[in-house]
Design a protein around this motif. Structure first.
Motif, PDB file in Angstrom:
ATOM      1  N   GLN A  34     -26.479 -40.836  91.921  1.00 47.27           N
ATOM      2  CA  GLN A  34     -26.991 -40.646  90.307  1.00 47.27           C
ATOM      3  C   GLN A  34     -27.658 -41.105  90.113  1.00 47.27           C
ATOM      4  O   GLN A  34     -28.668 -41.250  89.051  1.00 47.27           O
ATOM      5  CB  GLN A  34     -25.041 -40.746  90.066  1.00 47.27           C
ATOM      6  CG  GLN A  34     -24.515 -39.579  89.700  1.00 47.27           C
ATOM      7  CD  GLN A  34     -24.215 -39.752  90.914  1.00 47.27           C
ATOM      8  OE1 GLN A  34     -23.531 -40.350  91.173  1.00 47.27           O
ATOM      9  NE2 GLN A  34     -23.818 -38.632  91.592  1.00 47.27           N
ATOM     10  N   TYR A  36     -31.677 -42.480  89.648  1.00 47.72           N
ATOM     11  CA  TYR A  36     -33.186 -41.083  89.672  1.00 47.72           C
ATOM     12  C   TYR A  36     -33.857 -41.666  91.330  1.00 47.72           C
ATOM     13  O   TYR A  36     -34.279 -40.106  91.567  1.00 47.72           O
ATOM     14  CB  TYR A  36     -33.677 -41.734  87.830  1.00 47.72           C
ATOM     15  CG  TYR A  36     -35.054 -40.767  88.549  1.00 47.72           C
ATOM     16  CD1 TYR A  36     -34.959 -39.145  87.548  1.00 47.72           C
ATOM     17  CD2 TYR A  36     -35.779 -40.646  88.413  1.00 47.72           C
ATOM     18  CE1 TYR A  36     -35.718 -38.433  87.030  1.00 47.72           C
ATOM     19  CE2 TYR A  36     -37.763 -40.173  88.121  1.00 47.72           C
ATOM     20  CZ  TYR A  36     -37.384 -38.721  87.202  1.00 47.72           C
ATOM     21  OH  TYR A  36     -38.224 -37.557  87.052  1.00 47.72           O
ATOM     22  N   ASN A  40     -30.987 -38.279  92.496  1.00 45.19           N
ATOM     23  CA  ASN A  40     -30.713 -38.008  91.567  1.00 45.19           C
ATOM     24  C   ASN A  40     -29.856 -36.513  91.300  1.00 45.19           C
ATOM     25  O   ASN A  40     -30.087 -35.157  90.708  1.00 45.19           O
ATOM     26  CB  ASN A  40     -32.285 -36.942  91.366  1.00 45.19           C
ATOM     27  CG  ASN A  40     -32.914 -37.235  89.598  1.00 45.19           C
ATOM     28  OD1 ASN A  40     -32.241 -37.724  89.030  1.00 45.19           O
ATOM     29  ND2 ASN A  40     -34.092 -36.056  89.333  1.00 45.19           N
ATOM     30  N   HIS A  74     -29.619 -38.313  79.430  1.00 44.88           N
ATOM     31  CA  HIS A  74     -29.936 -37.712  81.082  1.00 44.88           C
ATOM     32  C   HIS A  74     -30.192 -36.876  81.288  1.00 44.88           C
ATOM     33  O   HIS A  74     -30.043 -35.821  82.571  1.00 44.88           O
ATOM     34  CB  HIS A  74     -29.259 -39.258  81.725  1.00 44.88           C
ATOM     35  CG  HIS A  74     -30.097 -40.333  81.891  1.00 44.88           C
ATOM     36  ND1 HIS A  74     -30.280 -40.481  82.676  1.00 44.88           N
ATOM     37  CD2 HIS A  74     -29.944 -40.518  80.957  1.00 44.88           C
ATOM     38  CE1 HIS A  74     -30.811 -41.691  82.686  1.00 44.88           C
ATOM     39  NE2 HIS A  74     -30.943 -42.394  81.560  1.00 44.88           N
ATOM     40  N   SER A  93     -28.734 -30.667  89.026  1.00 46.16           N
ATOM     41  CA  SER A  93     -30.044 -30.453  90.027  1.00 46.16           C
ATOM     42  C   SER A  93     -30.539 -29.983  90.450  1.00 46.16           C
ATOM     43  O   SER A  93     -29.442 -28.285  91.361  1.00 46.16           O
ATOM     44  CB  SER A  93     -29.529 -31.773  91.153  1.00 46.16           C
ATOM     45  OG  SER A  93     -28.990 -32.468  90.527  1.00 46.16           O
ATOM     46  N   TYR A 110     -36.655 -37.325  80.190  1.00 44.33           N
ATOM     47  CA  TYR A 110     -38.225 -37.468  81.495  1.00 44.33           C
ATOM     48  C   TYR A 110     -38.636 -36.241  81.066  1.00 44.33           C
ATOM     49  O   TYR A 110     -39.651 -35.550  81.787  1.00 44.33           O
ATOM     50  CB  TYR A 110     -36.925 -37.594  82.729  1.00 44.33           C
ATOM     51  CG  TYR A 110     -36.395 -37.934  82.773  1.00 44.33           C
ATOM     52  CD1 TYR A 110     -36.671 -38.904  84.199  1.00 44.33           C
ATOM     53  CD2 TYR A 110     -34.929 -38.107  83.021  1.00 44.33           C
ATOM     54  CE1 TYR A 110     -36.044 -40.611  83.962  1.00 44.33           C
ATOM     55  CE2 TYR A 110     -33.910 -38.757  83.923  1.00 44.33           C
ATOM     56  CZ  TYR A 110     -34.922 -40.082  83.734  1.00 44.33           C
ATOM     57  OH  TYR A 110     -33.989 -41.793  84.449  1.00 44.33           O
ATOM     58  N   GLY A 116     -31.336 -35.784  85.621  1.00 43.26           N
ATOM     59  CA  GLY A 116     -32.295 -37.031  85.545  1.00 43.26           C
ATOM     60  C   GLY A 116     -30.910 -38.178  85.669  1.00 43.26           C
ATOM     61  O   GLY A 116     -30.963 -38.905  84.822  1.00 43.26           O
ATOM     62  N   GLY A 117     -31.300 -38.539  87.099  1.00 46.60           N
ATOM     63  CA  GLY A 117     -30.740 -39.831  87.366  1.00 46.60           C
ATOM     64  C   GLY A 117     -31.021 -40.858  86.703  1.00 46.60           C
ATOM     65  O   GLY A 117     -31.994 -41.508  85.815  1.00 46.60           O
TER      66      GLY A 117
END
Length: 173
Positions: A34, A36, A40, A74, A93, A110, A116-117
């Protein structure tokens, strides 16, 4: 200094229900999956005990400890059907395995439309990652994928019947 609040702390109170995960545990450190730069990959989430009258769900992940003045979104996923009670690991993802047709990924901070981790600045201390499932009283939010995460959050607060949150932590020492 007190910890920054979660976005729901500013919204009208609603009942809670249960969210569980094979991947994320309350108060525990996020897995490298988890993070980024490492994996991710969105976590597995399951939920139950939401109110009758739930017409759809949304899932968000928010870091209130990001040094931005407004936190960091996120993950923003909405228009999930009311009969859905689980997202598999990785659903947010890449090619979005396990997401139902019609699900909408909003733009995270992001600038991408996916999970987005965690990526706190080195040495900034531990950050909290609030994974929240929102039970909603509408089938569709009527928002597009380019709507800001803050606007989506406000809309979720208005339509929420209940919400369930699990908060994990991560620190980039």
């Amino acid at each position: 200094m007190s910890k920054p609040p979660l976005p729901h702390d500013f919204q009208r109170p609603v009942p809670s229900f249960t969210v569980t995960s094979d991947t994320v545990r309350e108060g525990e450190t996020l897995s490298p999956l988890q993070v980024y730069a490492e994996g991710n990959v969105s976590p597995q989430l399951s939920w139950s005990g939401f109110p009758d009258g739930t017409k759809s769900f949304a899932v968000t992940c928010f870091d209130p400890d990001a040094p931005t003045g407004s936190g960091w979104w996120h993950w923003v996923l909405f228009d999930l059907p009311a009969d859905l009670t689980e997202l598999p690991e990785g659903a947010g993802s890449g090619v979005f395995p396990g997401l139902p047709e019609g699900a909408v990924h909003g733009r995270n901070d992001y600038g991408t439309k996916d999970f987005g981790g965690a990526a706190p600045p080195p040495g900034h201390g531990p950050h909290r990652y609030a994974f929240t499932v929102h039970a909603l009283g509408v089938e569709k939010l009527g928002l597009g994928s380019d709507t800001s995460a803050a606007a989506i959050s406000g809309t979720l607060g208005f339509h929420a019947l209940a919400r369930a949150t699990v908060v994990a932590v991560y620190e980039n020492a």
